[in-house]
Design an enzyme around this catalytic site. Structure first.
Site, PDB file in Angstrom:
ATOM      1  N   SER A 176     -36.367  -4.141 -45.908  1.00 52.98           N
ATOM      2  CA  SER A 176     -36.329  -5.589 -45.625  1.00 52.98           C
ATOM      3  C   SER A 176     -37.266  -5.903 -44.467  1.00 52.98           C
ATOM      4  O   SER A 176     -37.094  -5.350 -43.381  1.00 52.98           O
ATOM      5  CB  SER A 176     -34.921  -6.016 -45.230  1.00 52.98           C
ATOM      6  OG  SER A 176     -34.036  -5.718 -46.272  1.00 52.98           O
ATOM      7  N   ARG A 213     -28.590  -6.065 -36.958  1.00 54.49           N
ATOM      8  CA  ARG A 213     -29.936  -5.460 -36.905  1.00 54.49           C
ATOM      9  C   ARG A 213     -30.547  -5.497 -35.505  1.00 54.49           C
ATOM     10  O   ARG A 213     -31.745  -5.693 -35.324  1.00 54.49           O
ATOM     11  CB  ARG A 213     -30.895  -6.144 -37.885  1.00 54.49           C
ATOM     12  CG  ARG A 213     -30.479  -6.072 -39.318  1.00 54.49           C
ATOM     13  CD  ARG A 213     -30.455  -4.633 -39.841  1.00 54.49           C
ATOM     14  NE  ARG A 213     -30.215  -4.643 -41.278  1.00 54.49           N
ATOM     15  CZ  ARG A 213     -29.018  -4.679 -41.840  1.00 54.49           C
ATOM     16  NH1 ARG A 213     -27.925  -4.666 -41.094  1.00 54.49           N
ATOM     17  NH2 ARG A 213     -28.879  -4.701 -43.158  1.00 54.49           N
ATOM     18  N   GLU A 233     -37.503  -8.134 -39.182  1.00 51.30           N
ATOM     19  CA  GLU A 233     -36.651  -6.981 -38.861  1.00 51.30           C
ATOM     20  C   GLU A 233     -37.533  -5.798 -38.446  1.00 51.30           C
ATOM     21  O   GLU A 233     -37.184  -5.010 -37.576  1.00 51.30           O
ATOM     22  CB  GLU A 233     -35.833  -6.624 -40.108  1.00 51.30           C
ATOM     23  CG  GLU A 233     -34.898  -5.469 -39.899  1.00 51.30           C
ATOM     24  CD  GLU A 233     -34.089  -5.124 -41.154  1.00 51.30           C
ATOM     25  OE1 GLU A 233     -33.585  -6.038 -41.824  1.00 51.30           O
ATOM     26  OE2 GLU A 233     -33.980  -3.923 -41.445  1.00 51.30           O
TER      27      GLU A 233
HETATM   28  C1  LIG Z   1     -36.981   1.543 -48.593  1.00 49.47           C
HETATM   29  C2  LIG Z   1     -36.344   1.231 -47.262  1.00 49.47           C
HETATM   30  C3  LIG Z   1     -35.029   0.801 -47.224  1.00 49.47           C
HETATM   31  C4  LIG Z   1     -34.413   0.509 -46.001  1.00 49.47           C
HETATM   32  N1  LIG Z   1     -33.109   0.098 -45.993  1.00 49.47           N
HETATM   33  C5  LIG Z   1     -32.493  -0.177 -44.828  1.00 49.47           C
HETATM   34  C6  LIG Z   1     -31.111  -0.584 -44.810  1.00 49.47           C
HETATM   35  O1  LIG Z   1     -30.452  -0.646 -45.839  1.00 49.47           O
HETATM   36  N2  LIG Z   1     -30.551  -0.877 -43.613  1.00 49.47           N
HETATM   37  C7  LIG Z   1     -31.226  -0.769 -42.445  1.00 49.47           C
HETATM   38  O2  LIG Z   1     -30.648  -1.051 -41.388  1.00 49.47           O
HETATM   39  N3  LIG Z   1     -32.539  -0.397 -42.429  1.00 49.47           N
HETATM   40  C8  LIG Z   1     -33.178  -0.092 -43.578  1.00 49.47           C
HETATM   41  N4  LIG Z   1     -34.493   0.287 -43.584  1.00 49.47           N
HETATM   42  C9  LIG Z   1     -35.227   0.335 -42.306  1.00 49.47           C
HETATM   43  C10 LIG Z   1     -35.251   1.742 -41.652  1.00 49.47           C
HETATM   44  O3  LIG Z   1     -34.997   2.748 -42.597  1.00 49.47           O
HETATM   45  C11 LIG Z   1     -34.255   1.868 -40.516  1.00 49.47           C
HETATM   46  O4  LIG Z   1     -34.474   0.878 -39.557  1.00 49.47           O
HETATM   47  C12 LIG Z   1     -34.315   3.249 -39.841  1.00 49.47           C
HETATM   48  O5  LIG Z   1     -33.280   3.375 -38.908  1.00 49.47           O
HETATM   49  C13 LIG Z   1     -35.649   3.515 -39.164  1.00 49.47           C
HETATM   50  O6  LIG Z   1     -35.691   4.870 -38.811  1.00 49.47           O
HETATM   51  P1  LIG Z   1     -37.059   5.599 -38.472  1.00 49.47           P
HETATM   52  O7  LIG Z   1     -36.723   6.942 -37.960  1.00 49.47           O
HETATM   53  O8  LIG Z   1     -37.944   5.550 -39.655  1.00 49.47           O
HETATM   54  O9  LIG Z   1     -37.611   4.665 -37.327  1.00 49.47           O
HETATM   55  P2  LIG Z   1     -39.127   4.371 -36.960  1.00 49.47           P
HETATM   56  O10 LIG Z   1     -39.699   3.434 -37.978  1.00 49.47           O
HETATM   57  O11 LIG Z   1     -39.842   5.638 -36.710  1.00 49.47           O
HETATM   58  O12 LIG Z   1     -38.923   3.565 -35.608  1.00 49.47           O
HETATM   59  C14 LIG Z   1     -38.326   2.295 -35.602  1.00 49.47           C
HETATM   60  C15 LIG Z   1     -38.233   1.794 -34.163  1.00 49.47           C
HETATM   61  O13 LIG Z   1     -37.354   2.632 -33.422  1.00 49.47           O
HETATM   62  C16 LIG Z   1     -38.027   3.252 -32.326  1.00 49.47           C
HETATM   63  N5  LIG Z   1     -37.525   4.619 -32.259  1.00 49.47           N
HETATM   64  C17 LIG Z   1     -37.507   5.526 -33.262  1.00 49.47           C
HETATM   65  N6  LIG Z   1     -36.925   6.652 -32.839  1.00 49.47           N
HETATM   66  C18 LIG Z   1     -36.590   6.469 -31.537  1.00 49.47           C
HETATM   67  C19 LIG Z   1     -35.953   7.293 -30.539  1.00 49.47           C
HETATM   68  N7  LIG Z   1     -35.528   8.526 -30.797  1.00 49.47           N
HETATM   69  N8  LIG Z   1     -35.769   6.764 -29.301  1.00 49.47           N
HETATM   70  C20 LIG Z   1     -36.180   5.506 -29.007  1.00 49.47           C
HETATM   71  N9  LIG Z   1     -36.795   4.695 -29.908  1.00 49.47           N
HETATM   72  C21 LIG Z   1     -36.976   5.166 -31.155  1.00 49.47           C
HETATM   73  C22 LIG Z   1     -39.510   3.152 -32.683  1.00 49.47           C
HETATM   74  O14 LIG Z   1     -40.323   3.175 -31.520  1.00 49.47           O
HETATM   75  C23 LIG Z   1     -39.565   1.838 -33.428  1.00 49.47           C
HETATM   76  O15 LIG Z   1     -39.614   0.746 -32.535  1.00 49.47           O
HETATM   77  C24 LIG Z   1     -35.147   0.610 -44.792  1.00 49.47           C
HETATM   78  C25 LIG Z   1     -36.487   1.052 -44.836  1.00 49.47           C
HETATM   79  C26 LIG Z   1     -37.080   1.371 -46.061  1.00 49.47           C
HETATM   80  C27 LIG Z   1     -38.490   1.854 -46.085  1.00 49.47           C
END
Ligand SMILES: Cc1cc2nc3c(=O)[nH]c(=O)nc-3n(C[C@H](O)[C@H](O)[C@H](O)COP(=O)(O)OP(=O)(O)OC[C@H]3O[C@@H](n4cnc5c(N)ncnc54)[C@H](O)[C@@H]3O)c2cc1C
Length: 344
Positions: free
Chosen positions: A245, A171, A340
């Site tokens: 998580s 992570r 996380e």
């Molecule tokens: C119901 C649920 C289940 C989940 N299950 C998992 C799982 O099984 N495994 C797992 O690993 N995660 C899980 N997650 C967490 C999440 O889905 C992941 O971490 C996902 O990759 C986040 O993507 P996002 O586009 O929503 O990121 P955001 O929440 O929009 O951003 C997350 C971080 O990344 C940065 N960021 C986003 N895009 C960029 C970019 N293009 N360039 C630079 N920085 C950037 C943001 O500034 C922030 O710091 C879960 C979340 C939820 C709500």
């Protein structure tokens, strides 16, 4: 509002509630949506970008806004999927950062390619996936990642991070540590396999296949099972605000593990490389937090790792709950849980 190019507008005082899966009310001083690579370059050259703190946002599924954001929020909508090359065994696929992660996975499964099936249904975007080296059901992005394409936010220069340079770990990656805030991730390249490559190293997955007499012949078969397990276990953010998580699992050294085992013989654990992994959900449950509600925030009743917003909670309240959980796990087990989710 100021238009800096056709179609790209910088908006002031933007409400971010619909842009984070916790459903937390927070405002951004400036907000802009980018839809193509030209937008990125123009944005980087703009004064609003250069003179303010920046936050790139994908699906908002791994952030907790604890206050208004006094800078510019950039919503990444740069989409696209390209097959770059293939040989007898592999296909290399590029996904642009604003592409929805699950749709990217589905694209590869429809081509019968192995590698991303265990990572089905993770919310968010392709661009955020390398940030914490997303992982689930015994797989991690790093297993198939070839490289990450990014823009240096200071110089506007495009750079390629080869897989080893991404420093992917559990992570985490360089983008969450030493390179935090320095790059905009515009695309990733993954190498997927044409040959059958079933990964059922995760017990829950293996058991589900056995119990339901499923013979996985295509990556879609595995994906279907992953989706069935995930939807039965995890709360849907559209119904109950959450970010998956909230905490990482804990890793301890052998000595600490021995001490814990003598005190807590039921302690679940997994040996990984030199260290021992202890499920954070179990630690939280033992401290009686599972299903507990404090006003508008709480710990999910089925998943102790997931903190939820019952409606109207502030980010500060969610953080406060997480502080309390960290303190009680530390008091009982001497283990300091790490978050996380990214606190903003
Ligand atoms: C119901 C649920 C289940 C989940 N299950 C998992 C799982 O099984 N495994 C797992 O690993 N995660 C899980 N997650 C967490 C999440 O889905 C992941 O971490 C996902 O990759 C986040 O993507 P996002 O586009 O929503 O990121 P955001 O929440 O929009 O951003 C997350 C971080 O990344 C940065 N960021 C986003 N895009 C960029 C970019 N293009 N360039 C630079 N920085 C950037 C943001 O500034 C922030 O710091 C879960 C979340 C939820 C709500």
């Amino acid at each position: 509002m100021r238009s800096i190019s056709y179609g790209m507008r910088i908006i002031k005082d933007y409400n971010l509630k619909e842009l984070n899966t916790f459903g937390i009310e927070a405002k951004a001083k400036f907000f802009v949506e980018i839809n193509n690579e030209k937008d990125i370059k123009e944005l980087i050259a703009s004064l609003e970008f250069q003179q303010n703190e920046k936050l790139f946002l994908g699906g908002g599924s791994n952030v907790l806004f604890t206050q208004d954001f006094d800078g510019i929020v950039i919503l990444n909508k740069v989409k696209g999927i390209e097959i770059i090359k293939e040989d007898n065994r592999n296909v290399w696929i590029k996904g642009f950062g604003g592409e929805n992660w699950h749709e990217f996975v589905m694209f590869t499964l429809n081509k019968k390619l192995w590698g991303l099936e265990n990572l089905s249904l993770i919310p968010g975007t392709v661009g955020a996936a390398p940030m914490q080296n997303i992982g689930a059901y015994g797989a991690e992005l790093k297993n198939v990642l070839e490289n990450v394409e990014a823009y240096d936010v200071k110089t506007g220069e495009k750079v390629i991070f080869e897989k080893e340079e991404c420093e992917c770990g559990y992570r985490t990656s360089i983008f969450k540590t030493s390179a935090k805030g320095k790059y905009f991730i515009s695309a990733i390249l993954v190498r997927l396999s044409k040959n059958i490559n079933v990964n059922v190293s995760y017990k829950v997955l293996e058991n589900y296949l056995k119990e339901n007499n499923i013979k996985a012949e295509t990556p879609k078969d595995i994906s279907d099972v992953v989706i069935a397990i995930r939807t039965s276990k995890l709360p849907d953010p559209k119904i109950l605000g959450n970010a998956g998580s909230f905490f990482k699992n804990a890793f301890v050294e052998d000595k600490k593990f021995g001490e814990l085992m003598s005190k807590f013989p039921d302690l679940p654990f997994f040996k990984e490389d030199e260290k021992v992994k202890i499920p954070a959900g179990w630690l939280i449950e033992q401290c009686k937090w599972k299903g507990k509600r404090l006003g508008n925030v709480g710990v999910h009743e089925k998943q102790a790792l997931v903190l939820v917003n019952y409606g109207g909670a502030s980010g500060a309240q969610v953080k406060e709950l997480s502080d309390k959980i960290i303190a009680s796990v530390f008091e009982k087990f001497g283990i300091k849980l790490e978050r996380e989710v990214n606190l903003i």
